[in-house]
Design a protein around this motif. Structure first.
Motif, PDB file in Angstrom:
ATOM      1  N   LEU A 174     -22.795  -8.688  19.026  1.00 35.09           N
ATOM      2  CA  LEU A 174     -22.082  -8.514  17.760  1.00 35.09           C
ATOM      3  C   LEU A 174     -21.365  -7.168  17.750  1.00 35.09           C
ATOM      4  CD1 LEU A 174     -24.364  -9.821  14.854  1.00 35.09           C
ATOM      5  CD2 LEU A 174     -22.239 -10.817  15.712  1.00 35.09           C
ATOM      6  N   LEU A 229     -19.899  -4.681  15.667  1.00 37.24           N
ATOM      7  CA  LEU A 229     -20.120  -4.442  14.243  1.00 37.24           C
ATOM      8  C   LEU A 229     -19.206  -3.396  13.624  1.00 37.24           C
ATOM      9  CD1 LEU A 229     -24.011  -4.497  14.343  1.00 37.24           C
ATOM     10  CD2 LEU A 229     -22.575  -6.163  13.167  1.00 37.24           C
ATOM     11  N   ILE A 256     -22.030  -2.918   9.103  1.00 38.88           N
ATOM     12  CA  ILE A 256     -23.487  -2.894   8.990  1.00 38.88           C
ATOM     13  C   ILE A 256     -23.917  -1.717   8.110  1.00 38.88           C
ATOM     14  CG2 ILE A 256     -23.688  -1.571  11.148  1.00 38.88           C
ATOM     15  CD1 ILE A 256     -26.196  -4.204   9.798  1.00 38.88           C
ATOM     16  N   MET A 300     -29.095  -8.678   7.902  1.00 31.49           N
ATOM     17  CA  MET A 300     -29.010  -8.694   9.359  1.00 31.49           C
ATOM     18  C   MET A 300     -30.369  -8.952   9.986  1.00 31.49           C
ATOM     19  SD  MET A 300     -27.157  -8.754  11.977  1.00 31.49           S
ATOM     20  CE  MET A 300     -25.558  -8.359  11.276  1.00 31.49           C
ATOM     21  N   PRO A 335     -26.378  -5.379  19.312  1.00 34.97           N
ATOM     22  CA  PRO A 335     -25.418  -4.748  18.401  1.00 34.97           C
ATOM     23  C   PRO A 335     -24.517  -3.781  19.150  1.00 34.97           C
ATOM     24  CG  PRO A 335     -27.511  -3.616  18.254  1.00 34.97           C
ATOM     25  CD  PRO A 335     -27.707  -4.743  19.245  1.00 34.97           C
ATOM     26  N   GLU A 336     -23.259  -3.720  18.749  1.00 36.11           N
ATOM     27  CA  GLU A 336     -22.358  -2.700  19.272  1.00 36.11           C
ATOM     28  C   GLU A 336     -21.831  -1.865  18.113  1.00 36.11           C
ATOM     29  OE1 GLU A 336     -18.101  -1.990  21.584  1.00 36.11           O
ATOM     30  OE2 GLU A 336     -18.886  -4.029  21.380  1.00 36.11           O
ATOM     31  N   ILE A 383     -30.073   1.433  13.471  1.00 38.38           N
ATOM     32  CA  ILE A 383     -29.764   0.244  14.276  1.00 38.38           C
ATOM     33  C   ILE A 383     -31.006  -0.214  15.026  1.00 38.38           C
ATOM     34  CG2 ILE A 383     -28.452  -0.562  16.293  1.00 38.38           C
ATOM     35  CD1 ILE A 383     -26.757  -0.432  13.790  1.00 38.38           C
ATOM     36  N   PHE A 397     -32.498  -4.073  14.978  1.00 40.01           N
ATOM     37  CA  PHE A 397     -32.338  -4.915  16.162  1.00 40.01           C
ATOM     38  C   PHE A 397     -33.425  -4.578  17.187  1.00 40.01           C
ATOM     39  CE2 PHE A 397     -28.149  -4.396  14.269  1.00 40.01           C
ATOM     40  CZ  PHE A 397     -27.682  -5.705  14.214  1.00 40.01           C
TER      41      PHE A 397
END
Length: 768
Positions: free
Chosen positions: A201, A203, A211, A270, A286-287, A338, A342
């Motif tokens: 993703l 983001l 996010i 999320m 996640p990016e 983050i 995640f």
């Protein structure tokens, strides 16, 4: 990275049927499975799931989560959930934990008339096997409110299966255009169906921060919203003829008298998405892109850049400053949150397309460069990436970066995601350095690139392992993924259209790792009804033998066979876009005068193709040129500069000049951006109407006999366009202009005559 399945004892006994090895057995494959299993043994009879069927779990109920997925599918089909039991007797679906299945995602599936036994050593393997069962069940199991059946009939079969690559990923950019939670869950479900295990993703980017970060609330309070930008305006223009390009009203608000587009996910939302994916054993990566592509953050926290703000440069935006401690405080605080959302061990930091030209002007950067012995902007970026990697590792995570991070040096423990197809040595360099590499080259794995009739073929025949690697180095290629950047994808329907069916081709490349394209196409046809049931707005199969620009001397015939039996083709001749009231193309259509026909294929469920613009032009046969003493090959003038259109290529003073025996980009064209001008003659061996197929990344225009044949101009991904020209036997002038804007280096020219298959132009035809 290769996985295998091993059993210490014989599990599959052949009492009927035959083993169907993958290669060369397409004619025997009757199972509509994508990706196809590594080993299939067909048997006699079938197993009928009915309301009395029992699901038996392993001892300790380690697979209850996975069994729930299976039971939900069955309930959709039967209208009732199955009971759980011991597995004794018959009419049972038995889930077995078996440590001798050595591949982590491997499974063994045995379906007989009496029972189903699914064996795996892990929950991931169990889910992959359940998804195989899902594809063997009727399509109505995809519909919670669909027609209920008395029984679900599955064929008797034994399957031994495992994945070829450990990283089987898809990507979704939710920053350029935003997507709902429901759509992401639908996406995850489709990834599970086709045995992917990773969702990347994207983001955050210049266009929006998606996010929630509680320590920096303005990232989403302000950074998640924007006024319409130039990407939106392009989509709005396209929406005039295709509603799938209309900006999704779900993501439009009015604030302080301004119309704003955007949205974001709360951390709680999320976490729910992550849990949904985890149930299907899919990791969400996640990016949060740093140090470039950070305008949405810098606009709200200006201290993050070296000069107190961000703006667009010639190509990219001002990045955050890698020379201030406040930058690292911000980055670490963001990633701490983050990490809480995640659980994946992999976190993507981006690191691509960084315009560091302004860093050297900063006093802080000048001091840091002296202190650390840094001499270039690329090394400054590496300083930032390497420092962040240490922070990631300290928190038990592994860093992934786009292959740009290689340029200033990178530690061998970072994972490299290769995307820049114009730098073919990047994945080789990374793999030889010891880095694990995920292959995502723009061609053919950028699914936001416009598809054409070759797109599925190109994905299916993609080999993730570069040729320059030996067997040991090749083990560092852990898999691949396709990327979906959404600048031109404003709706969920358009997302489906761009992703499917290309996703199914990639699924087979990464899971099965073997080549049976015709078998795959047959199974894809069988998969369309399931995609219909899942409300996937996939791209319909291309109409065959349809040239965009046609010529004729006396008359021509438009004759198309629909690739799907339920497909209805409708057309207009007055320039209007075809609709459900337009004339049906029910048979061959004779053309006796120049005309433009617009044609669209429609399905009963409302799906339709894009509009085919089919041009017919009456044309005399071009007379040949009389010229003596020609030499083999075409003249190729090379201009090392950037051109947005082929018309801007100069006519004088080329950077270099070559004689070429084939129409490809010559090896001497080494600049990142350039123009090519090919001139000479085609020695046409036989009078007739010829079709030419021009594939360009970026753009090209083909003229033959001083007639425009193919216009494939502009800056775009590799797209094939075609056109026809009527030629007499003999020498016919050819002029081909090509531009490369930085990226693809793709140029192909093929021809056909009288409906033959496209083929390369023989070198003997090329003269100057």
């Amino acid at each position: 990275m290769i996985n295998t399945v091993k059993k210490t004892a014989t599990v599959i006994l052949l009492t009927a049927g035959m083993v169907l090895p993958w290669r060369g057995q397409a004619q025997n494959q009757s199972l509509p499975l994508i990706p196809y299993p590594q080993k299939v043994t067909m048997a006699s009879g079938s197993f009928n799931i009915n309301r009395q069927t029992v699901i038996a779990l392993p001892s300790g109920q380690q697979s209850h989560q996975e069994a729930t997925l299976l039971n939900n599918m069955v309930a959709n089909g039967l209208g009732t959930y199955l009971k759980y039991g011991t597995g004794a007797g018959t009419n049972v679906i038995k889930l077995v934990t078996d440590a001798s299945v050595t591949a982590n995602e491997g499974y063994i599936l045995s379906i007989t008339p009496k029972k189903i036994i699914l064996s795996a050593k892990s929950g991931a393997g169990m889910v992959r096997g359940i998804e195989t069962i899902r594809q063997l069940m009727p399509d109505n199991v995809e519909l919670a409110n669909g027609t209920k059946l008395k029984q679900l009939v599955l064929p008797s079969v034994n399957i031994e299966d495992y994945s070829t690559y450990t990283w089987r990923g898809m990507h979704l950019d939710v920053s350029r255009h935003f997507f709902s939670i429901a759509y992401i869950k639908k996406y995850i479900d489709l990834l599970a169906l086709y045995k992917f295990n990773t969702l990347h993703l994207h983001l955050t980017d210049d266009q929006g921060w998606r996010i929630e970060i509680k320590k920096y609330p303005k990232l989403t309070e302000q950074g998640a919203w924007r006024t319409f930008n130039n990407q939106d305006s392009v989509c709005m223009e396209k929406a005039k003829t295709n509603p799938d390009f209309a900006i999704d009203p779900k993501h439009i608000i009015t604030r302080n008298g301004k119309t704003l587009y955007g949205g974001f996910y709360t951390q709680q939302q999320m976490k729910g998405i992550v849990a949904y994916a985890a149930q299907r054993h899919i990791d969400i990566i996640p990016e949060v892109d740093m140090p470039g592509h950070m305008m949405a953050a810098i606009n709200n926290y200006p201290y993050l850049s070296c000069d107190g703000g961000s703006k667009w440069g010639e190509v990219f935006t001002t990045p955050i400053c890698p020379c201030n401690e406040s930058t690292f405080t911000f980055a670490e605080n963001v990633y701490k949150e983050i990490f809480e959302i995640f659980p994946s061990k992999y976190i993507h930091i981006g690191g691509d397309e960084v315009d560091g030209s302004g860093w050297a002007k900063s006093g802080a950067c000048k001091a840091l460069m002296v202190k650390e012995g840094i001499t270039t902007a690329a090394q400054l970026q590496s300083y930032f990436i390497n420092r962040m990697e240490k922070f990631f590792n300290k928190n038990g995570r592994k860093l992934i970066g786009w292959d740009d991070v290689l340029e200033g040096g990178i530690s061998p423990t970072a994972i490299v995601m290769y995307w820049r197809s114009w730098k073919p040595n990047a994945p080789v360099t990374a793999a030889k350095n010891g880095n694990k590499v995920i292959m995502t080259p723009g061609s053919p794995l950028y699914f936001d690139n416009e598809p054409d009739k070759n797109s599925v073929y190109n994905v299916y025949h993609f080999n993730p392992v570069p040729e320059k690697l030996n067997a040991t180095e090749a083990k560092n290629i852990i898999g691949a993924q396709a990327n979906v950047w959404t600048e031109r994808i404003p709706t969920e329907n358009r997302g489906d259209y761009m992703i499917f069916p290309r996703l199914t081709a990639l699924a087979e490349v990464l899971w099965t790792g073997k080549n049976d394209y015709q078998g795959y196409l047959a199974r894809l046809q069988q998969n369309y009804p399931r995609l219909d049931a899942l409300n996937v707005h996939y791209r319909l199969p291309d109409l065959q033998n349809v040239a965009q620009n046609n010529v004729f001397t006396n008359q021509a015939t438009l004759n198309i066979t629909a690739p799907l039996p339920q497909m209805v083709m409708r057309y207009t001749t007055d320039g209007s876009v075809p609709n459900l009231k337009s004339t049906v193309l029910s048979g061959p259509l004779k053309i006796t005068q120049s005309a433009t026909i617009k044609l669209t294929a429609f399905m009963p469920n409302g799906l339709h193709s894009d509009v085919y613009n089919i041009n017919y032009k009456q044309q005399n046969l071009a007379e040949p040129i009389i010229k003596a003493n020609t030499q083999p090959g075409l003249t190729c003038d090379y201009y090392g500069a950037f051109y947005k259109k082929t018309a801007l290529i100069p006519t004088e003073k080329p950077t270099g000049q070559y004689i070429v025996n084939t129409v490809v980009v010559p090896a001497e064209a080494a600049a990142p951006q350039f123009g090519l001008r090919y001139t000479g003659y085609l020695d046409i061996p036989e009078t007739g109407i010829y079709t030419f197929y021009l594939t360009c990344d970026d753009g090209g225009i083909l003229n033959i006999a001083n007639r425009l044949v193919v216009d494939n101009d502009g800056l775009h991904s590799a797209i094939e366009k075609d056109g026809q020209v009527a030629l007499q036997q003999g020498l016919q002038p050819i002029a081909l202009n090509f531009i490369e804007g930085g990226g693809g280096y793709t140029l192909k020219l093929k021809y056909s005559k009288n409906g033959s298959a496209p083929q390369d132009i023989p070198a003997a035809w090329l003269k100057h």
